[in-house]
Design an enzyme around this catalytic site. Structure first.
Site, PDB file in Angstrom:
ATOM      1  N   GLU A 255       0.711  -1.177  -0.056  1.00 26.46           N
ATOM      2  CA  GLU A 255      -0.335   0.073  -0.226  1.00 26.46           C
ATOM      3  C   GLU A 255       1.258   1.051  -0.083  1.00 26.46           C
ATOM      4  O   GLU A 255       1.737   1.585   0.779  1.00 26.46           O
ATOM      5  CB  GLU A 255      -1.574  -0.143   1.287  1.00 26.46           C
ATOM      6  CG  GLU A 255      -1.918   1.278   1.082  1.00 26.46           C
ATOM      7  CD  GLU A 255      -3.218   1.258   2.376  1.00 26.46           C
ATOM      8  OE1 GLU A 255      -3.184   2.616   2.397  1.00 26.46           O
ATOM      9  OE2 GLU A 255      -3.225  -0.193   2.400  1.00 26.46           O
TER      10      GLU A 255
ATOM     11  N   GLU B 244       4.427   5.446   3.371  1.00 28.59           N
ATOM     12  CA  GLU B 244       3.832   6.248   4.130  1.00 28.59           C
ATOM     13  C   GLU B 244       5.002   7.617   4.854  1.00 28.59           C
ATOM     14  O   GLU B 244       5.349   7.326   5.811  1.00 28.59           O
ATOM     15  CB  GLU B 244       2.663   6.356   5.317  1.00 28.59           C
ATOM     16  CG  GLU B 244       2.620   7.681   5.923  1.00 28.59           C
ATOM     17  CD  GLU B 244       1.888   8.282   4.652  1.00 28.59           C
ATOM     18  OE1 GLU B 244       1.969   9.507   3.829  1.00 28.59           O
ATOM     19  OE2 GLU B 244       0.733   8.159   3.931  1.00 28.59           O
TER      20      GLU B 244
ATOM     21  N   ASP C 250       9.588   7.858   1.656  1.00 29.82           N
ATOM     22  CA  ASP C 250       9.198   7.414   0.011  1.00 29.82           C
ATOM     23  C   ASP C 250       9.249   6.655  -1.322  1.00 29.82           C
ATOM     24  O   ASP C 250      10.306   5.539  -0.622  1.00 29.82           O
ATOM     25  CB  ASP C 250      10.004   8.487  -0.656  1.00 29.82           C
ATOM     26  CG  ASP C 250       9.890   8.742  -1.884  1.00 29.82           C
ATOM     27  OD1 ASP C 250       9.104   7.895  -2.747  1.00 29.82           O
ATOM     28  OD2 ASP C 250      10.529   9.749  -2.347  1.00 29.82           O
TER      29      ASP C 250
ATOM     30  N   ASP D 221      -2.137  12.191  -2.344  1.00 24.93           N
ATOM     31  CA  ASP D 221      -2.335  13.904  -3.049  1.00 24.93           C
ATOM     32  C   ASP D 221      -3.102  14.387  -3.936  1.00 24.93           C
ATOM     33  O   ASP D 221      -2.476  13.759  -5.043  1.00 24.93           O
ATOM     34  CB  ASP D 221      -0.752  14.545  -2.384  1.00 24.93           C
ATOM     35  CG  ASP D 221      -0.596  13.863  -0.954  1.00 24.93           C
ATOM     36  OD1 ASP D 221      -1.561  13.685  -0.571  1.00 24.93           O
ATOM     37  OD2 ASP D 221       0.756  14.077  -0.398  1.00 24.93           O
TER      38      ASP D 221
ATOM     39  N   ARG E 161     -10.463   7.653   6.305  1.00 25.56           N
ATOM     40  CA  ARG E 161     -10.469   9.266   7.069  1.00 25.56           C
ATOM     41  C   ARG E 161     -10.518   9.653   5.496  1.00 25.56           C
ATOM     42  O   ARG E 161     -11.867  10.844   5.315  1.00 25.56           O
ATOM     43  CB  ARG E 161      -9.948   9.984   8.052  1.00 25.56           C
ATOM     44  CG  ARG E 161      -8.731   9.401   7.442  1.00 25.56           C
ATOM     45  CD  ARG E 161      -7.275   9.805   8.582  1.00 25.56           C
ATOM     46  NE  ARG E 161      -7.371   9.071   9.229  1.00 25.56           N
ATOM     47  CZ  ARG E 161      -7.077   8.620  10.402  1.00 25.56           C
ATOM     48  NH1 ARG E 161      -7.194  10.516  11.482  1.00 25.56           N
ATOM     49  NH2 ARG E 161      -7.401   8.004  11.503  1.00 25.56           N
TER      50      ARG E 161
ATOM     51  N   GLU F 193     -11.461   9.322   2.833  1.00 22.80           N
ATOM     52  CA  GLU F 193     -12.727   9.277   1.453  1.00 22.80           C
ATOM     53  C   GLU F 193     -13.812   9.112   2.640  1.00 22.80           C
ATOM     54  O   GLU F 193     -15.071  10.081   1.882  1.00 22.80           O
ATOM     55  CB  GLU F 193     -12.993   7.528   1.587  1.00 22.80           C
ATOM     56  CG  GLU F 193     -14.723   7.351   0.726  1.00 22.80           C
ATOM     57  CD  GLU F 193     -14.546   5.577   0.214  1.00 22.80           C
ATOM     58  OE1 GLU F 193     -14.300   5.118  -0.887  1.00 22.80           O
ATOM     59  OE2 GLU F 193     -15.657   4.810   1.185  1.00 22.80           O
TER      60      GLU F 193
END
Length: 237
Positions: free
Chosen positions: A69, A94, A121, A143, A217, A219
Site C-alpha cells: 500500500e 508512508e 518515500d 495527494d 478517513r 474517503e
C-alpha cells in the site's frame, strides 16, 4: 553525472508532501521508538543499504504473497487488509510520520504479524524491492495536487509508474481509489501507457468499491463534502 545529495550516490529526489504535522503524543513516540524498527521490511535507506541490495522478502514473509500500500495515511485500510488476509505479507509505505505513528499504535493493539512499515518515500522502496515480487498494490486517495502546474507531482506519472511496473508480478493487480475527477482522467491516461490494462467492463466496476474495501478517513471526508469516489482496477501486463 546526475545530481546527488549523498556521498554514496543517492539520487536527488524532490519530495513535495509533508513529513510531519502536529505534535506527536508521548504514546506515539513510544510506538516510533520501540515498534518501528522491528517492523521494517529491511534496509531501505542509502545509509542502511548503500549498495542497494534487494530486500530478502522470503526472510520477512516466507512464501507468502506480498502486497503493497502506497501512502497508507492513518493505516485504516492497510490494517484491515492485514487482519482480513493473515496469509498475505503486506508492506505499507508512508512518509508522513504522524500517520506512521497512528498505524503503529493500531498494529500494537491488533497484534498482527504479517505487516511491515516503511516510513518514507516509496521511490526508495522501489530501489530495493526485487523485480516481479509484488502481487497487489493499493493507491488510496493519493495527494491530488489539484493545480495544473502541480500535476507532475502526482503518483500517476512515469517517475513512479515505471518502477512500480517493474516490481509487480505479471498479472498483479493495481487498485486506485480517488474522489478527484481530474486524477481519474490522468490515471486512465497514464497507467495503461506503463504496462497496465484497465479491467472495467461496466460503470459499476468503477462506481462501486471492491468487496474487501475498507473506507478511509479521506474517503469519509470526500463523502461529507459531496465528492464521488472512483475505484479503478488495473492488471500488470
Amino acid at each position: 553525472m546526475s545530481k546527488t545529495n549523498h556521498p554514496s550516490g543517492a539520487p536527488w529526489r524532490n519530495f513535495y508532501g509533508r513529513f510531519k504535522g502536529k505534535t506527536i503524543r508521548a504514546s506515539q513516540h513510544d510506538y516510533l521508538d520501540n515498534d518501528l524498527a522491528p517492523l521494517s521490511p529491511g534496509p531501505i535507506s542509502w545509509d542502511e543499504n548503500p549498495d542497494r541490495t534487494p530486500l530478502d522478502l522470503a526472510a520477512v514473509f516466507g512464501d507468502r504473497e506480498v502486497w503493497l500500500e502506497i501512502g497508507f495515511g492513518g493505516g485504516e485500510h492497510l490494517l484491515h487488509m492485514a487482519e482480513t488476509y493473515p496469509d498475505i505479507g503486506l508492506i505499507g509505505c508512508e512518509p508522513f510520520i504522524n500517520g506512521v505513528a497512528m498505524l503503529l499504535g493500531k498494529i500494537r493493539k491488533a497484534e498482527v504479524s504479517n505487516l511491515r512499515v516503511h516510513p518514507g518515500d516509496v521511490r526508495d522502496l522501489f530501489d530495493v524491492l526485487p523485480d516481479a515480487t509484488v502481487s497487489k498494490v493499493f493507491l488510496n486517495y493519493p495527494d491530488p495536487w489539484p493545480k495544473k502546474r502541480h500535476h507532475r507531482r502526482r503518483f500517476v506519472t512515469p517517475e513512479h509508474l515505471a518502477p512500480l511496473h517493474k516490481v509487480m508480478k505479471p498479472g498483479a493487480e493495481l487498485r486506485v481509489a480517488t474522489d478527484i475527477p481530474d486524477y481519474v482522467r490522468q490515471t486512465l491516461e497514464q497507467v495503461p501507457r506503463h504496462g497496465f490494462d484497465w479491467l472495467a467492463e461496466t460503470p459499476a466496476d468503477w462506481r462501486e468499491p471492491w468487496a474487501d474495501w475498507h473506507s478511509t478517513r479521506y474517503e469519509q471526508k470526500a463523502l461529507r463534502e459531496g465528492r464521488t469516489p472512483h475505484y479503478l482496477t488495473f492488471r500488470r501486463v
